[in-house]
Design a protein around this motif. Structure first.
Motif, short mmCIF file in Angstrom:
data_model
loop_
_atom_site.label_atom_id
_atom_site.label_comp_id
_atom_site.label_asym_id
_atom_site.label_seq_id
_atom_site.Cartn_x
_atom_site.Cartn_y
_atom_site.Cartn_z
N ASP A 38 53.11 37.02 -45.21
CA ASP A 38 53.87 36.54 -44.12
C ASP A 38 55.27 36.57 -44.29
O ASP A 38 56.11 36.58 -43.67
CB ASP A 38 53.49 35.07 -44.01
CG ASP A 38 51.83 35.01 -43.56
OD1 ASP A 38 51.49 35.93 -42.67
OD2 ASP A 38 51.29 33.86 -43.59
N ILE A 39 55.84 36.39 -45.64
CA ILE A 39 57.12 36.46 -46.11
C ILE A 39 57.67 37.76 -45.91
O ILE A 39 58.84 37.95 -45.38
CB ILE A 39 57.23 35.90 -47.60
CG1 ILE A 39 56.92 34.29 -47.74
CG2 ILE A 39 58.57 36.25 -47.86
CD1 ILE A 39 56.98 33.94 -48.89
N LEU A 40 56.90 38.78 -46.24
CA LEU A 40 57.33 40.03 -45.97
C LEU A 40 57.57 40.53 -44.47
O LEU A 40 58.49 40.92 -44.15
CB LEU A 40 56.59 41.11 -47.01
CG LEU A 40 56.48 40.98 -48.38
CD1 LEU A 40 55.63 41.87 -48.90
CD2 LEU A 40 57.94 41.23 -48.70
N LYS A 41 56.71 39.89 -43.81
CA LYS A 41 56.71 40.33 -42.36
C LYS A 41 57.96 39.52 -41.79
O LYS A 41 58.63 40.12 -41.00
CB LYS A 41 55.35 39.84 -41.68
CG LYS A 41 54.20 40.72 -41.82
CD LYS A 41 53.04 40.11 -41.00
CE LYS A 41 51.56 41.12 -41.19
NZ LYS A 41 50.84 40.51 -40.49
N LEU A 46 63.42 39.83 -39.75
CA LEU A 46 64.87 39.74 -39.65
C LEU A 46 65.63 41.07 -40.10
O LEU A 46 66.84 41.10 -39.33
CB LEU A 46 65.28 38.71 -40.80
CG LEU A 46 64.60 37.40 -40.78
CD1 LEU A 46 64.81 36.37 -42.04
CD2 LEU A 46 65.47 36.59 -39.63
N ARG A 47 65.35 41.80 -40.66
CA ARG A 47 65.94 43.06 -40.85
C ARG A 47 65.97 43.80 -39.80
O ARG A 47 66.98 44.50 -39.09
CB ARG A 47 65.33 43.86 -41.93
CG ARG A 47 65.83 43.62 -43.42
CD ARG A 47 65.06 44.61 -44.35
NE ARG A 47 65.57 44.05 -45.85
CZ ARG A 47 66.21 44.90 -46.63
NH1 ARG A 47 66.31 46.30 -46.16
NH2 ARG A 47 66.62 44.74 -47.76
N VAL A 54 73.29 45.19 -35.50
CA VAL A 54 74.51 46.26 -35.97
C VAL A 54 74.54 47.66 -35.06
O VAL A 54 75.76 47.99 -34.93
CB VAL A 54 74.15 46.80 -37.66
CG1 VAL A 54 74.77 47.90 -37.85
CG2 VAL A 54 74.25 45.43 -38.37
N LYS A 55 73.49 48.06 -34.45
CA LYS A 55 73.47 49.25 -33.55
C LYS A 55 74.30 48.82 -32.32
O LYS A 55 74.88 49.56 -31.97
CB LYS A 55 72.20 49.72 -33.21
CG LYS A 55 72.03 50.75 -32.44
CD LYS A 55 70.73 51.37 -32.27
CE LYS A 55 70.56 52.70 -31.61
NZ LYS A 55 69.09 53.08 -31.22
N ALA A 56 73.83 47.78 -31.94
CA ALA A 56 74.76 47.36 -30.59
C ALA A 56 76.01 47.04 -30.68
O ALA A 56 76.92 47.36 -30.17
CB ALA A 56 74.11 45.80 -30.08
N ASP A 57 76.49 46.39 -31.95
CA ASP A 57 77.79 46.41 -32.42
C ASP A 57 78.63 47.57 -32.61
O ASP A 57 79.88 47.88 -32.14
CB ASP A 57 77.98 45.61 -33.55
CG ASP A 57 77.54 43.83 -33.39
OD1 ASP A 57 77.45 43.50 -32.26
OD2 ASP A 57 77.52 43.39 -34.44
N SER A 58 77.91 48.55 -33.24
CA SER A 58 78.39 49.66 -33.26
C SER A 58 78.71 50.77 -32.04
O SER A 58 79.62 51.22 -31.88
CB SER A 58 77.33 50.82 -34.19
OG SER A 58 78.09 52.11 -34.45
N GLU A 59 77.92 50.47 -31.15
CA GLU A 59 78.18 51.06 -29.76
C GLU A 59 79.05 50.46 -29.15
O GLU A 59 79.91 51.14 -28.58
CB GLU A 59 76.65 51.06 -29.15
CG GLU A 59 75.57 51.95 -29.65
CD GLU A 59 74.51 51.79 -28.86
OE1 GLU A 59 74.27 50.79 -27.92
OE2 GLU A 59 73.37 52.23 -29.22
#
Length: 95
Positions: A38-41, A46-47, A54-59
């Protein structure tokens, strides 16, 4: 009265206790593993969210950079036009 057979009763109790202990250990390992999953999921979620942001900010930054480059090019063109106009007017005044 019949004599008691104490040996069998004790062996059976120890075996049950050992079995319960083993079952408890297995259940505890399962709970720990399930919690870790559960923690890993959650960590992956979150990642994934961060990566999307990050992708949206980059664009967005690329778009802003293109706009600024267009504005710079327009400013250069305006500066060139003004300079050419000044030279033309100066030449007319010299005649």
């Amino acid at each position: 009265m019949a004599p008691r057979n104490r040996g069998k009763g004790k062996k059976g109790g120890k075996q049950k206790k050992k079995k319960n202990v083993a079952e408890n250990e297995v259940e505890e390992k399962y709970r720990k593993a399930a919690l870790e999953v559960d923690i890993l999921k959650e960590h992956l979620a979150l990642r994934r969210d961060v990566a999307r942001q990050v992708k949206a900010d980059s664009e967005g930054l690329k778009q802003r950079q293109l706009e600024r480059e267009r504005e710079l090019e327009m400013s250069r063109d305006d500066k060139k036009d003004i300079y050419e106009e000044m030279i033309r007017q100066y030449q007319e005044l010299q005649r």
